[in-house]
Write an enzyme that holds these catalytic residues in place. Structure first.
Site, PDB file in Angstrom:
ATOM      1  N   ASN A 234      30.160  37.810 -80.874  1.00  0.00           N
ATOM      2  CA  ASN A 234      30.032  36.777 -79.853  1.00  0.00           C
ATOM      3  C   ASN A 234      30.263  37.434 -78.496  1.00  0.00           C
ATOM      4  OD1 ASN A 234      30.224  34.605 -78.164  1.00  0.00           O
ATOM      5  ND2 ASN A 234      32.045  33.703 -79.137  1.00  0.00           N
TER       6      ASN A 234
ATOM      7  N   LYS B 173      30.090  36.107 -75.659  1.00  0.00           N
ATOM      8  CA  LYS B 173      30.648  35.151 -74.683  1.00  0.00           C
ATOM      9  C   LYS B 173      29.891  35.283 -73.355  1.00  0.00           C
ATOM     10  CE  LYS B 173      34.870  35.097 -77.298  1.00  0.00           C
ATOM     11  NZ  LYS B 173      36.299  34.898 -77.362  1.00  0.00           N
TER      12      LYS B 173
ATOM     13  N   HIS C  48      32.958  26.488 -80.976  1.00  0.00           N
ATOM     14  CA  HIS C  48      33.876  27.580 -80.646  1.00  0.00           C
ATOM     15  C   HIS C  48      35.089  27.005 -79.918  1.00  0.00           C
ATOM     16  CE1 HIS C  48      35.574  31.165 -78.852  1.00  0.00           C
ATOM     17  NE2 HIS C  48      34.946  31.840 -79.799  1.00  0.00           N
TER      18      HIS C  48
ATOM     19  N   GLU D  35      36.625  27.884 -77.407  1.00  0.00           N
ATOM     20  CA  GLU D  35      36.491  27.808 -75.947  1.00  0.00           C
ATOM     21  C   GLU D  35      35.674  26.578 -75.547  1.00  0.00           C
ATOM     22  OE1 GLU D  35      35.157  31.863 -75.581  1.00  0.00           O
ATOM     23  OE2 GLU D  35      37.164  32.465 -76.220  1.00  0.00           O
TER      24      GLU D  35
ATOM     25  N   GLU E 194      38.833  30.790 -86.669  1.00  0.00           N
ATOM     26  CA  GLU E 194      39.318  31.559 -85.523  1.00  0.00           C
ATOM     27  C   GLU E 194      40.596  30.917 -85.005  1.00  0.00           C
ATOM     28  OE1 GLU E 194      35.989  33.952 -83.524  1.00  0.00           O
ATOM     29  OE2 GLU E 194      35.854  31.937 -82.716  1.00  0.00           O
TER      30      GLU E 194
ATOM     31  N   GLY F 183      41.268  36.906 -78.189  1.00  0.00           N
ATOM     32  CA  GLY F 183      41.417  37.611 -76.917  1.00  0.00           C
ATOM     33  C   GLY F 183      42.845  37.979 -76.573  1.00  0.00           C
TER      34      GLY F 183
ATOM     35  N   SER G   2      40.572  38.754 -82.260  1.00  0.00           N
ATOM     36  CA  SER G   2      41.026  40.129 -82.029  1.00  0.00           C
ATOM     37  C   SER G   2      40.711  41.087 -83.171  1.00  0.00           C
ATOM     38  CB  SER G   2      42.528  40.150 -81.716  1.00  0.00           C
ATOM     39  OG  SER G   2      42.794  39.440 -80.526  1.00  0.00           O
TER      40      SER G   2
HETATM   41  P1  13P Z   1      38.152  38.322 -79.637  1.00  0.00           P
HETATM   42  O1  13P Z   1      37.630  39.182 -80.760  1.00  0.00           O
HETATM   43  O2  13P Z   1      37.895  38.875 -78.276  1.00  0.00           O
HETATM   44  O3  13P Z   1      39.573  37.930 -79.863  1.00  0.00           O
HETATM   45  O4  13P Z   1      37.294  36.963 -79.685  1.00  0.00           O
HETATM   46  C1  13P Z   1      37.147  36.287 -80.881  1.00  0.00           C
HETATM   47  C2  13P Z   1      36.179  35.190 -80.711  1.00  0.00           C
HETATM   48  O5  13P Z   1      36.458  34.207 -80.047  1.00  0.00           O
HETATM   49  C3  13P Z   1      34.854  35.343 -81.320  1.00  0.00           C
HETATM   50  O6  13P Z   1      34.130  34.155 -81.266  1.00  0.00           O
END
Ligand code: 13P
Length: 249
Positions: free
Chosen positions: A9, A11, A94, A96, A166, A172, A211
């Site tokens: 992803n 982002k 997601h 976010e 997740e 992150g 992560s």
């Molecule tokens: P990170 O791997 O940066 O923690 O992000 C995970 C994520 O949100 C993938 O959709």
């Protein structure tokens, strides 16, 4: 036997130039036979990825879609547009999107249905926050997130989608769930679906995200109910992402 999936992803990251370099490097990677690789670039770059990857086994998908099929919805992207440029995957729900853009489980369920209507495979993201985990609410949160999809779409839809667990506290933050912690939740997810349909539960792919790095991927992917990963930051680094793909073989 469930195939492994390593998904990246991106982002809100990238540029035409940096994407080209990343895509070229990824295309050189050898993809193990038992692994599917999907990347999720930002919308303006989706067609760039799609065209660049035409001769590659790596697939591209979108990070979000509208619940509507088209019309006066400024700033939205319809599932049929994603399909129109040849993509077959889309992320839905997601964390976010849920936390920053107010997507409720009911909206996520509608987006899941919209994706299926366009014959896209949704990657349904679910997960609890740190406060929810500390309050021992993880199972309740996941139940609510999954139940909304079951109620809106029916259990059969789980034979057409991919789940990504997740934990929000691991996204992150550099804090990966331990393989045992993640496995316990993945087993819970599978058991929860099995209560409605054991056959579908045995086949649905459940990815771990939060992560994931090359150094942590192998131990996670070896867990019996973890079918691969949804990778954020590490998916922007070709060497790191390639190593994560290898760890899934
Ligand atoms: P990170 O791997 O940066 O923690 O992000 C995970 C994520 O949100 C993938 O959709």
């Amino acid at each position: 036997m469930r195939r492994k999936i390593v998904a990246g992803n991106w982002k809100m990251n990238g540029s035409l130039k940096s994407n080209e370099a990343l895509l070229d490097a990824l295309k050189k990677a050898s993809i193990p036979n038992n692994v599917d690789v999907i990347i999720f670039p930002p919308y303006p770059y989706l067609i760039q990825a799609q065209m660049n990857l035409q001769s590659s086994a790596i697939k591209a998908g979108a990070q979000n879609l509208s619940i509507s099929e088209g019309g006066a919805f400024t700033g939205e992207i319809a599932g049929n547009m994603i399909k129109d440029i040849g993509c077959n995957y889309v992320l839905v729900g997601h964390s976010e999107r849920r936390t920053l853009y107010g997507e409720t489980s009911a909206i996520v369920a509608q987006k899941t249905a919209a994706a299926i209507t366009q014959q896209l495979t949704p990657v349904l993201c679910i997960g609890e926050t740190l406060a929810e985990r500390e309050a021992e609410q993880t199972q309740n949160v996941l139940t609510e997130q999954l139940q909304a999809v079951i109620e809106h779409c029916g259990i059969e839809i789980f034979s057409k989608l991919i789940i990504a667990y997740e934990p929000v506290w691991a996204i992150g933050t550099g804090k990966t769930a331990s393989p045992e912690q993640a496995q316990a939740v993945h087993a819970f997810i599978r058991c929860f679906i099995a209560k409605s349909d054991a056959k579908i539960a045995a086949l649905v792919q459940v990815l771990y995200g939060g992560s994931v790095k090359a150094s942590s991927a192998k131990a996670l992917f070896e867990m019996p109910d973890i079918d691969g990963g949804l990778v954020g930051g590490a998916a922007l680094d070709a060497t790191e992402f390639t190593a994560i793909i290898s760890a899934a073989s």
